[in-house]
Design a protein around this motif. Sequence first.
Motif, PDB file in Angstrom:
ATOM      1  N   ALA A 153       0.921  -1.255   0.174  1.00  0.00           N
ATOM      2  CA  ALA A 153      -0.053  -0.179  -0.185  1.00  0.00           C
ATOM      3  C   ALA A 153       0.865   1.353   0.107  1.00  0.00           C
ATOM      4  CB  ALA A 153      -0.816   0.103   1.246  1.00  0.00           C
ATOM      5  N   THR A 154       0.276   2.349  -0.509  1.00  0.00           N
ATOM      6  CA  THR A 154       0.938   3.497  -0.430  1.00  0.00           C
ATOM      7  C   THR A 154       1.001   3.908   0.882  1.00  0.00           C
ATOM      8  OG1 THR A 154      -1.133   4.785  -0.808  1.00  0.00           O
ATOM      9  CG2 THR A 154       0.278   4.188  -2.680  1.00  0.00           C
ATOM     10  N   PRO A 155       2.307   5.117   1.126  1.00  0.00           N
ATOM     11  CA  PRO A 155       2.249   5.289   2.519  1.00  0.00           C
ATOM     12  C   PRO A 155       0.989   5.991   3.231  1.00  0.00           C
ATOM     13  CG  PRO A 155       4.143   5.873   1.369  1.00  0.00           C
ATOM     14  CD  PRO A 155       3.200   5.294   0.403  1.00  0.00           C
ATOM     15  N   GLY A 156       0.752   5.496   4.192  1.00  0.00           N
ATOM     16  CA  GLY A 156      -0.512   5.844   5.126  1.00  0.00           C
ATOM     17  C   GLY A 156      -1.883   5.343   4.411  1.00  0.00           C
ATOM     18  N   GLU A 157      -1.818   4.342   3.458  1.00  0.00           N
ATOM     19  CA  GLU A 157      -2.974   3.961   3.053  1.00  0.00           C
ATOM     20  C   GLU A 157      -3.507   2.647   3.735  1.00  0.00           C
ATOM     21  OE1 GLU A 157      -4.836   2.281  -1.152  1.00  0.00           O
ATOM     22  OE2 GLU A 157      -2.679   2.482  -0.973  1.00  0.00           O
ATOM     23  N   HIS A 158      -2.535   1.919   4.157  1.00  0.00           N
ATOM     24  CA  HIS A 158      -2.950   0.527   4.816  1.00  0.00           C
ATOM     25  C   HIS A 158      -2.870   0.816   6.273  1.00  0.00           C
ATOM     26  CE1 HIS A 158      -3.725  -3.583   5.673  1.00  0.00           C
ATOM     27  NE2 HIS A 158      -3.573  -3.886   4.395  1.00  0.00           N
ATOM     28  N   SER A 159      -3.728   1.595   6.911  1.00  0.00           N
ATOM     29  CA  SER A 159      -3.490   1.905   8.048  1.00  0.00           C
ATOM     30  C   SER A 159      -4.898   1.830   8.831  1.00  0.00           C
ATOM     31  CB  SER A 159      -3.068   3.441   8.567  1.00  0.00           C
ATOM     32  OG  SER A 159      -3.813   4.262   7.808  1.00  0.00           O
ATOM     33  N   THR A 160      -5.323   1.888  10.038  1.00  0.00           N
ATOM     34  CA  THR A 160      -6.393   1.711  10.837  1.00  0.00           C
ATOM     35  C   THR A 160      -7.114   2.899  10.410  1.00  0.00           C
ATOM     36  OG1 THR A 160      -5.617   2.705  12.913  1.00  0.00           O
ATOM     37  CG2 THR A 160      -5.630   0.182  12.432  1.00  0.00           C
TER      38      THR A 160
ATOM     39  N   GLN B 269      -1.476   6.215  15.194  1.00  0.00           N
ATOM     40  CA  GLN B 269      -1.188   6.742  16.442  1.00  0.00           C
ATOM     41  C   GLN B 269      -2.355   6.833  17.458  1.00  0.00           C
ATOM     42  OE1 GLN B 269      -0.864  11.182  15.599  1.00  0.00           O
ATOM     43  NE2 GLN B 269      -0.456  11.610  17.530  1.00  0.00           N
ATOM     44  N   VAL B 270      -3.466   6.900  17.079  1.00  0.00           N
ATOM     45  CA  VAL B 270      -4.428   6.787  17.817  1.00  0.00           C
ATOM     46  C   VAL B 270      -4.673   5.423  18.568  1.00  0.00           C
ATOM     47  CG1 VAL B 270      -6.950   7.115  18.387  1.00  0.00           C
ATOM     48  CG2 VAL B 270      -5.864   8.692  16.823  1.00  0.00           C
ATOM     49  N   CYS B 271      -4.450   4.402  17.794  1.00  0.00           N
ATOM     50  CA  CYS B 271      -4.238   3.104  18.058  1.00  0.00           C
ATOM     51  C   CYS B 271      -3.350   2.661  19.012  1.00  0.00           C
ATOM     52  CB  CYS B 271      -4.269   1.981  16.877  1.00  0.00           C
ATOM     53  SG  CYS B 271      -5.871   1.866  15.861  1.00  0.00           S
ATOM     54  N   ARG B 272      -2.113   3.316  18.861  1.00  0.00           N
ATOM     55  CA  ARG B 272      -1.161   3.259  19.826  1.00  0.00           C
ATOM     56  C   ARG B 272      -1.654   3.849  21.156  1.00  0.00           C
ATOM     57  NH1 ARG B 272       2.299   6.026  17.098  1.00  0.00           N
ATOM     58  NH2 ARG B 272       2.710   4.114  15.665  1.00  0.00           N
ATOM     59  N   ALA B 273      -2.053   5.282  21.094  1.00  0.00           N
ATOM     60  CA  ALA B 273      -2.561   5.874  22.191  1.00  0.00           C
ATOM     61  C   ALA B 273      -3.662   4.900  23.064  1.00  0.00           C
ATOM     62  CB  ALA B 273      -2.999   7.155  21.820  1.00  0.00           C
ATOM     63  N   VAL B 274      -4.533   4.246  22.389  1.00  0.00           N
ATOM     64  CA  VAL B 274      -5.411   3.395  23.123  1.00  0.00           C
ATOM     65  C   VAL B 274      -4.800   2.326  23.911  1.00  0.00           C
ATOM     66  CG1 VAL B 274      -7.096   1.578  22.634  1.00  0.00           C
ATOM     67  CG2 VAL B 274      -7.452   3.952  21.412  1.00  0.00           C
ATOM     68  N   ALA B 275      -3.745   1.939  23.296  1.00  0.00           N
ATOM     69  CA  ALA B 275      -3.161   0.764  23.929  1.00  0.00           C
ATOM     70  C   ALA B 275      -2.282   1.111  24.967  1.00  0.00           C
ATOM     71  CB  ALA B 275      -2.082  -0.138  22.818  1.00  0.00           C
ATOM     72  N   GLN B 276      -1.732   2.361  24.666  1.00  0.00           N
ATOM     73  CA  GLN B 276      -0.746   2.807  25.758  1.00  0.00           C
ATOM     74  C   GLN B 276      -1.502   3.351  27.024  1.00  0.00           C
ATOM     75  OE1 GLN B 276       1.844   5.629  23.811  1.00  0.00           O
ATOM     76  NE2 GLN B 276       3.194   3.973  23.126  1.00  0.00           N
ATOM     77  N   ALA B 277      -2.627   3.477  26.889  1.00  0.00           N
ATOM     78  CA  ALA B 277      -3.658   4.194  27.899  1.00  0.00           C
ATOM     79  C   ALA B 277      -3.849   2.781  28.884  1.00  0.00           C
ATOM     80  CB  ALA B 277      -5.119   4.783  27.316  1.00  0.00           C
TER      81      ALA B 277
END
Length: 210
Positions: A163-170, A175-183
């Motif tokens: 995928a092109t950069p940023g295309e195959h992301s949630t 960044q937000v998924c990471r924040a959910v996990a780290q919370a």
Amino acid sequence: MTTPLDSVIVHDLKNRLALLADSLARLQVLSSAGEAQELAAGSHAQVLQLTHRLSGLLLTQRLASGRRLPVHLQDESPAQMLEELADDARLLGGGRLQIEVRAAPELPAMWICDRHLLRLALDSALYNALHYAVSRIRLAAALGEDGMLVFSIADDGPGPAAATPGEHSTGLGLQVCRAVAQAHRNKGREGLSRLSEGVGGGALFELRIP
């Protein structure tokens, strides 16, 4: 730049969409005609995605303002969360994809977490998988070797590298998924999320919660 009024409006829209989604779900069950049932199912799927995007917007605004994500920890059933995710996958997939579900035998009956935040991250990964999957999606929940609860979503699409950069992301964004996990923190450990190439190709999303 967002204002407190913007957040109030978005919250109101999200709540009203949630009520509409519930009504459409009940209409889908009551509808006997095939075409009416199909339209109800399609409308329900669209409302679910809109509700999810609005929830993601609220979290993005909170992160942009430098505030921590609100975490409401409760005992939740990982198996039930997995089955609810599978139900959504079947609904949104519309019969186009094979949905494989696996709850590991060692999966704990209960886990302390914020169900709402976890579902936001998992829903994002699911929508992403539904977009790229060719024929199947695998949903799983297990207890990792590190003692963390692990949810995973894998698809048989082209994979992140294709995928092109940023295309195959949630949908929420990594960044937000990471924040959910780290919370989610427990005994000095933080949760983490990861999007990688699957063993047999495709994309693999993992959400690990201590």
